[in-house]
Design an enzyme around this catalytic site. Structure first.
Site, PDB file in Angstrom:
ATOM      1  N   LYS A   7       0.808  -1.221   0.000  1.00  0.00           N
ATOM      2  CA  LYS A   7       0.000   0.000   0.000  1.00  0.00           C
ATOM      3  C   LYS A   7       0.838   1.267   0.000  1.00  0.00           C
ATOM      4  CE  LYS A   7      -4.161  -2.130   1.544  1.00  0.00           C
ATOM      5  NZ  LYS A   7      -5.156  -2.413   2.542  1.00  0.00           N
ATOM      6  N   THR A   8       2.135   1.143  -0.231  1.00  0.00           N
ATOM      7  CA  THR A   8       2.991   2.327  -0.252  1.00  0.00           C
ATOM      8  C   THR A   8       3.167   2.819  -1.690  1.00  0.00           C
ATOM      9  OG1 THR A   8       4.151   1.486   1.665  1.00  0.00           O
ATOM     10  CG2 THR A   8       5.257   3.213   0.430  1.00  0.00           C
TER      11      THR A   8
END
Lengths: 364, 369
Positions: B139-140
């Site tokens: 999710k980065t």
């Protein structure tokens, strides 16, 4: 079945959660550093919308916070904006700018709103530099990079550029027609907007698209009738049976989408289609017993979900019979701040009007 | 999406079995451990020539983070390196160290990329390291942005599709992962890349027919990404897609993704909804019509599978749309259906269905006047 009446909204507890985060974060939160100003905005925004700012904070604290936010205003090679925090700034540095300490567009939007919440007079704002910064962030396809000449670009950065131009009351920082074209290119067959062209419809970026369109065109309804119907349908469909909203079709509800989808409907003048009571009931169930609101019931709270839940309730409040705890300050859905704060921003951020007579009298 | 900041101390890690299957490099030690016992760069002789620079905090910061000693140490050296402008193999080691401690460290990613370019480092090695980091930090943003920059250099998109397929096994609806796949296909736009895309979507939908990301991707492949060799007959594509989505609706009728896809195809091809009436009608009824012998089953219009929960809200809505479009006396039928949604089948959207009734009456009186 939904309960007949809601448990109280623990405004004091949520304010305390945000105040705690403002005073310090554990080392596990180190990835907040490159987005610190956004976190600060969610904390300050929670205090603002719940009417707890004056109660929970002291004059000297607010003064210190203003100072810290101003210390993030940076003049880079491509204009002026706010960087996330001083995590890349070295002590005793004599250099004006390292090239790795750039202002960032989302941080600039949240800084301007945070300073408005703190009722700053914006005498230190480099407006000319800010317009130059916006111009250098815009790409050929109309989108905006998060920093000049690079970084990721999507509808979040586009919305921030539109909100900044609105607050400045000056649109010379962008090619508006080109930017609108980019927004249209993110539209999906479902009626929502993806993060970038070809992306799946998503609640957050749908808000960014609709709010930006409305800010720029100032029309009551920026979409064609058919497009509007399709978008309203998709947004309404995202309200789950537990009352919360999901961000995408067939995903579980998450408190933040109560704002992103609810505010989107509000922007389309369709906020009255939300089941407010069910939404509030979902948000009530996401409250953490020691303060703060989590994305779903039973998880740990954070300022992002706390603020957006409160903002959703402010915009789409439950019936007034639910009592004073659910009464919040009215919210401006386009800038995403209380009306008092957004009026302050619109009054103090634009360049002061030059009075020709006054200049003449002073012999200039 | 959103400007998401989640303060969640308990970040779930993907199951170890998946990590090691997808990324063989997962077992490699972190840079900070590579040199043995000492965790601090400060104590390593080979860094003695670099002046570490502490972080500036002139005024009391908002939300100060209580850094670990190890992080403070690594970032002090990183600021020192950025100041001196050094680009060397040890900078790759240092930035990896910083990124492992803080995958959102924007500047460490940026500086790492510059250094890779300056050193002309083998980018396949870098991609292998990224295979591990992407799975760990799905999710980065930065993980994906860095990967795009690398693939733009290597210009070898082929292996990426397999990597993406593997990481979707960890999180089948991850937005970044799907966006990256769409970007790879659109950016390189090579016939060989596209050739198995429909099979891929089909296999994803086989695992989960309610995965909206997969449905969205199918729309992108079929309608939004240009016309490829063999796909020139657009009517045939529309027919193929309608048959595909009907079959999936029959398997699981209460699936908003499939109904949205059906609407999307019809809108795209400008086909009136009424043409689907024969298919949709059985789904909008409280129970399957009795007494249809299996041999007269209409293959073009598959019936809901046994034990389906009927009526299906999306089908009732669809039938109401057909009646509304027909107008005149059919508006009464539409209103009846909307009422049943508002009061019985879909009460959370009561206000919406009542709004639809009010709007259709407005149109009607407007038309009559």
């Amino acid at each position: 079945m939904l309960p007949a009446s809601l448990p109280p909204l623990s405004k004091g507890g949520h304010a305390a959660h945000c105040k705690r985060c403002l005073s310090g974060l554990p080392s596990s939160q180190v990835d907040i550093d490159p987005a610190k100003l956004a976190l600060s905005f969610y904390c300050l925004g929670s205090l603002d919308v719940s009417g707890e700012l004056e109660k929970k904070t002291k004059d000297w604290e607010r003064e210190q916070w203003r100072e810290w936010i101003w210390s993030q205003q940076t003049r880079g090679h491509h204009g002026t904006g706010f960087r996330a925090s001083s995590y890349m700034t070295a002590k005793h540095s004599t250099e004006e700018h390292s090239g790795h300490d750039n202002p960032q567009i989302i941080m600039t939007y949240t800084a301007l709103l945070s300073l408005s919440i703190l009722r700053d007079n914006f005498s230190r704002l480099d407006r000319k530099g800010l317009l130059e910064f916006l111009r250098s962030c815009q790409n050929i396809d109309g989108s905006f990079s998060s920093e000049p000449l690079g970084g990721d670009s999507d509808l979040r950065t586009t919305f921030c550029a539109f909100a900044i131009s609105t607050m400045l009351d000056d649109w010379s920082g962008m090619d508006v027609a080109n930017a609108l074209q980019f927004i249209y290119s993110c539209r999906t067959y479902e009626g929502g907007y993806g993060q970038s062209p070809f992306g799946e419809a998503l609640g957050g970026t749908t808000y960014c698209a609709l709010a930006a369109l409305r800010l720029a065109t100032k029309q009551l309804d920026p979409l064609s009738l058919q497009d509007r119907q399709k978008t309203v349908r998709w947004l309404v469909q995202n309200q789950a049976y537990n009352g919360g909203f999901s961000g995408r079709t067939n995903k579980d509800a998450d408190a933040c989408y109560c704002f992103w989808c609810g505010a989107s409907l509000h922007v389309l003048d369709a906020g009255d289609l939300v089941d407010n009571a069910a939404m509030s009931s979902f948000i009530a169930s996401c409250q953490f017993k020691y303060g703060g609101i989590a994305k779903i019931p039973g998880e740990h709270p954070d300022p992002y979900h706390t603020y957006l839940s409160l903002a959703a309730v402010a915009l789409l409040p439950p019936n007034s019979s639910e009592g004073a705890s659910w009464a919040l300050c009215p919210l401006d859905p386009l800038l995403n701040a209380t009306y008092q704060t957004s009026s302050w921003a619109r009054a103090h951020i634009p360049a002061p009007k030059v009075d020709d007579d006054a200049l003449g009298d002073a012999g200039i | 999406m959103k400007i998401e900041i989640v303060v969640d101390p308990a970040r779930p890690a993907p199951p170890a079995s998946l990590v090691s299957r997808v990324a063989p490099a997962a077992s490699a030690p972190a840079a900070s451990d590579a040199r043995g016992a000492s965790c601090c760069i400060l104590q390593r002789p080979e860094w003695a020539d670099v002046v570490p620079l502490e972080q500036y905090e002139n005024v009391t910061p908002l939300a100060p983070i209580f850094y670990t000693d190890e992080y403070r140490d690594a970032t002090n050296y990183f600021r020192g390196i950025v100041k001196s402008g050094e680009m060397s193999p040890r900078v790759l080691e240092l930035t990896e160290n910083v990124i492992r401690q803080n995958p959102g460290h924007y500047s460490a990613w940026q500086y790492r990329y510059k250094t890779l370019m300056a050193l002309k480092s083998p980018l396949d090695d870098e991609l292998q390291l990224m295979d591990e980091l992407a799975i760990k930090h799905l999710k980065t943003y930065q993980v994906w942005h860095h990967r795009r920059l690398l693939v733009q250099q290597t210009r070898n998109p082929g292996p990426e599709l397999e990597f993406i397929a593997n990481s979707l096994q960890v999180d089948m609806k991850n937005y970044h992962t799907w966006s990256y796949r769409q970007w790879i296909l659109a950016y390189f736009n090579d016939d060989a890349l596209w050739s198995h895309e429909l099979d891929f979507v089909e296999s994803m939908l086989e695992s989960d027919v309610r995965n909206n990301s997969a449905w969205h991707h199918r729309f992108f492949v079929a309608f939004q990404s240009g016309v490829r060799n063999g796909d020139e007959d657009r009517d045939a594509i529309v027919r193929r897609e309608l048959a595909f989505v009907k079959e999936r609706i029959a398997i699981a009728p209460n699936n908003a993704s499939a109904w949205n896809y059906l609407r999307g195809v019809l809108d795209h091809a400008k086909i009136p909804y009424s043409e689907l009436q024969a298919f949709v009608l059985p789904y909008s009824l409280p129970q399957l019509p009795l007494g249809i012998p299996p041999e007269v089953v209409d293959l073009e219009n598959p019936l809901p599978s046994k034990d389906s929960q009927l009526p299906c809200v999306a089908a009732v809505e669809f039938m109401a749309d057909i009646h509304e479009a027909a107008g005149g006396g059919d508006l009464v039928k539409a209103t009846e259906l909307w009422k049943s949604l508002a009061n019985e089948h879909d009460t959370i959207r009561k206000r919406y269905w009542e709004y639809r009734i009010a709007e259709s009456l407005k149109t009607k009186s407007g038309g009559d006047g």
